[in-house]
Design a protein around this motif. Structure first.
Motif, PDB file in Angstrom:
ATOM      1  N   GLU A  89     -10.721  41.845  15.231  1.00 30.01           N
ATOM      2  CA  GLU A  89     -10.988  40.429  14.953  1.00 30.01           C
ATOM      3  C   GLU A  89     -10.008  39.517  15.681  1.00 30.01           C
ATOM      4  N   ARG A  90      -8.729  39.894  15.713  1.00 32.87           N
ATOM      5  CA  ARG A  90      -7.734  39.085  16.425  1.00 32.87           C
ATOM      6  C   ARG A  90      -8.013  39.095  17.923  1.00 32.87           C
ATOM      7  N   TRP A  91      -8.414  40.262  18.453  1.00 28.48           N
ATOM      8  CA  TRP A  91      -8.750  40.371  19.869  1.00 28.48           C
ATOM      9  C   TRP A  91      -9.835  39.353  20.220  1.00 28.48           C
ATOM     10  N   VAL A  92     -10.894  39.318  19.414  1.00 21.56           N
ATOM     11  CA  VAL A  92     -11.991  38.379  19.659  1.00 21.56           C
ATOM     12  C   VAL A  92     -11.480  36.943  19.535  1.00 21.56           C
ATOM     13  N   GLN A  93     -10.721  36.653  18.508  1.00 18.83           N
ATOM     14  CA  GLN A  93     -10.172  35.303  18.314  1.00 18.83           C
ATOM     15  C   GLN A  93      -9.394  34.849  19.545  1.00 18.83           C
ATOM     16  N   LEU A  94      -8.524  35.711  20.054  1.00 20.22           N
ATOM     17  CA  LEU A  94      -7.681  35.326  21.185  1.00 20.22           C
ATOM     18  C   LEU A  94      -8.462  35.177  22.482  1.00 20.22           C
ATOM     19  N   ILE A  95      -9.485  35.998  22.688  1.00 27.93           N
ATOM     20  CA  ILE A  95     -10.249  35.833  23.933  1.00 27.93           C
ATOM     21  C   ILE A  95     -11.091  34.559  23.881  1.00 27.93           C
ATOM     22  N   LEU A  96     -11.551  34.184  22.691  1.00 30.50           N
ATOM     23  CA  LEU A  96     -12.297  32.926  22.569  1.00 30.50           C
ATOM     24  C   LEU A  96     -11.365  31.731  22.771  1.00 30.50           C
ATOM     25  N   GLU A  97     -10.144  31.814  22.251  1.00 25.90           N
ATOM     26  CA  GLU A  97      -9.155  30.753  22.499  1.00 25.90           C
ATOM     27  C   GLU A  97      -8.849  30.655  23.991  1.00 25.90           C
ATOM     28  N   ALA A  98      -8.680  31.787  24.649  1.00 25.50           N
ATOM     29  CA  ALA A  98      -8.400  31.789  26.085  1.00 25.50           C
ATOM     30  C   ALA A  98      -9.575  31.204  26.867  1.00 25.50           C
ATOM     31  N   ALA A  99     -10.793  31.488  26.451  1.00 27.25           N
ATOM     32  CA  ALA A  99     -11.973  30.929  27.120  1.00 27.25           C
ATOM     33  C   ALA A  99     -11.945  29.401  27.069  1.00 27.25           C
ATOM     34  N   ASP A 100     -11.557  28.848  25.924  1.00 26.58           N
ATOM     35  CA  ASP A 100     -11.425  27.393  25.809  1.00 26.58           C
ATOM     36  C   ASP A 100     -10.313  26.876  26.724  1.00 26.58           C
ATOM     37  N   GLU A 101      -9.177  27.547  26.690  1.00 25.27           N
ATOM     38  CA  GLU A 101      -8.011  27.100  27.456  1.00 25.27           C
ATOM     39  C   GLU A 101      -8.252  27.080  28.957  1.00 25.27           C
ATOM     40  N   VAL A 102      -8.977  28.071  29.483  1.00 33.81           N
ATOM     41  CA  VAL A 102      -9.181  28.125  30.932  1.00 33.81           C
ATOM     42  C   VAL A 102     -10.445  27.399  31.373  1.00 33.81           C
ATOM     43  N   GLY A 103     -11.163  26.808  30.431  1.00 38.71           N
ATOM     44  CA  GLY A 103     -12.318  25.992  30.777  1.00 38.71           C
ATOM     45  C   GLY A 103     -13.590  26.756  31.099  1.00 38.71           C
ATOM     46  N   LEU A 104     -13.781  27.935  30.474  1.00 39.60           N
ATOM     47  CA  LEU A 104     -15.098  28.566  30.636  1.00 39.60           C
ATOM     48  C   LEU A 104     -16.148  27.622  30.057  1.00 39.60           C
ATOM     49  N   PRO A 105     -17.370  27.686  30.537  1.00 40.29           N
ATOM     50  CA  PRO A 105     -18.399  26.773  30.046  1.00 40.29           C
ATOM     51  C   PRO A 105     -18.479  26.779  28.515  1.00 40.29           C
ATOM     52  N   SER A 106     -18.642  25.596  27.969  1.00 37.41           N
ATOM     53  CA  SER A 106     -18.670  25.460  26.510  1.00 37.41           C
ATOM     54  C   SER A 106     -20.068  25.181  25.964  1.00 37.41           C
ATOM     55  N   ASP A 107     -21.074  25.176  26.854  1.00 38.30           N
ATOM     56  CA  ASP A 107     -22.436  24.933  26.365  1.00 38.30           C
ATOM     57  C   ASP A 107     -22.844  26.045  25.410  1.00 38.30           C
ATOM     58  N   ARG A 108     -23.702  25.698  24.493  1.00 35.45           N
ATOM     59  CA  ARG A 108     -24.066  26.627  23.413  1.00 35.45           C
ATOM     60  C   ARG A 108     -24.703  27.914  23.904  1.00 35.45           C
ATOM     61  N   GLY A 109     -25.539  27.834  24.915  1.00 32.44           N
ATOM     62  CA  GLY A 109     -26.207  29.033  25.410  1.00 32.44           C
ATOM     63  C   GLY A 109     -25.211  30.036  25.966  1.00 32.44           C
ATOM     64  N   PHE A 110     -24.301  29.556  26.829  1.00 32.88           N
ATOM     65  CA  PHE A 110     -23.298  30.467  27.393  1.00 32.88           C
ATOM     66  C   PHE A 110     -22.391  31.007  26.300  1.00 32.88           C
ATOM     67  N   ARG A 111     -21.892  30.130  25.442  1.00 34.41           N
ATOM     68  CA  ARG A 111     -20.958  30.591  24.411  1.00 34.41           C
ATOM     69  C   ARG A 111     -21.630  31.559  23.441  1.00 34.41           C
ATOM     70  N   SER A 112     -22.889  31.352  23.161  1.00 38.32           N
ATOM     71  CA  SER A 112     -23.608  32.280  22.287  1.00 38.32           C
ATOM     72  C   SER A 112     -23.629  33.671  22.902  1.00 38.32           C
ATOM     73  N   ALA A 113     -23.979  33.751  24.185  1.00 39.19           N
ATOM     74  CA  ALA A 113     -24.026  35.045  24.872  1.00 39.19           C
ATOM     75  C   ALA A 113     -22.624  35.637  25.004  1.00 39.19           C
ATOM     76  N   PHE A 114     -21.633  34.815  25.324  1.00 37.37           N
ATOM     77  CA  PHE A 114     -20.251  35.278  25.501  1.00 37.37           C
ATOM     78  C   PHE A 114     -19.699  35.833  24.187  1.00 37.37           C
ATOM     79  N   VAL A 115     -19.855  35.076  23.115  1.00 37.46           N
ATOM     80  CA  VAL A 115     -19.366  35.526  21.805  1.00 37.46           C
ATOM     81  C   VAL A 115     -20.107  36.792  21.381  1.00 37.46           C
ATOM     82  N   ALA A 116     -21.413  36.829  21.584  1.00 31.43           N
ATOM     83  CA  ALA A 116     -22.185  38.012  21.196  1.00 31.43           C
ATOM     84  C   ALA A 116     -21.667  39.255  21.915  1.00 31.43           C
ATOM     85  N   TYR A 117     -21.362  39.135  23.217  1.00 36.31           N
ATOM     86  CA  TYR A 117     -20.836  40.295  23.926  1.00 36.31           C
ATOM     87  C   TYR A 117     -19.456  40.683  23.398  1.00 36.31           C
TER      88      TYR A 117
END
Length: 154
Positions: A89-117
């Motif tokens: 759970e912490r691993w997932v939390q930190l990679i999602l925080e890093a995704a925000d920090e480095v500016g990966l796309p934040s649109d719902r479609g991409f984030r849905s697929a990214f989080v699901a993976y």
């Protein structure tokens, strides 16, 4: 073809974006009391190797399979590590925080697929890390797509 749906790899920004992600992510991991013990001995190349793996998973070049051993190597990196639910759970939390920090796309479609993976992949890593577990018998990485949330599929 002008109407082609981009891969998650393309939408994310390609290899450069995924390398930024994994560099930021592993800095967080090494500073985290729960995860640092699992990763303190990782090689300097580990973040880039993970970026290459994610690139392939998200529809980019098959470099992880061609140059790094593909799914069997990925599996070997997790075997016997006994990953616990709170670590996953912490691993997932930190990679999602890093995704925000480095500016990966934040649109719902991409984030849905990214989080699901990240959820699916981390659960597989946790399951395959347990002692006595029989891993899946396959050679290739699972390629992850948009699911039902692709751009223009409104």
């Amino acid at each position: 073809m002008a109407d082609a749906v981009p891969t998650l790899y393309e939408w994310a920004g390609g290899a450069e974006a995924l390398e930024r992600l994994t560099e930021a992510f592993y800095k967080k991991v090494l500073a985290d009391d729960l995860l640092a013990p699992m990763f303190r001995h990782m090689t300097a190349e580990h973040p880039k190797d993970v970026a290459i793996m994610l690139g392939e998973v998200f529809g980019g070049p098959k470099r992880y399979s061609d140059e790094h051993g593909g799914f069997p190597r990925l599996l070997s990196k997790h075997r016997g590590r006994n990953i616990q639910p709170e670590q996953r759970e912490r691993w997932v939390q930190l990679i999602l925080e890093a995704a925000d920090e480095v500016g990966l796309p934040s649109d719902r479609g991409f984030r849905s697929a990214f989080v699901a993976y990240m959820e699916w992949g981390s659960r597989g890593a946790m399951a395959n890390s347990q002692r006595g577990t029989k891993p899946p018998e396959r050679e290739s990485l699972k390629i992850w797509g948009w699911g039902e949330a692709s751009p223009g599929n409104d």
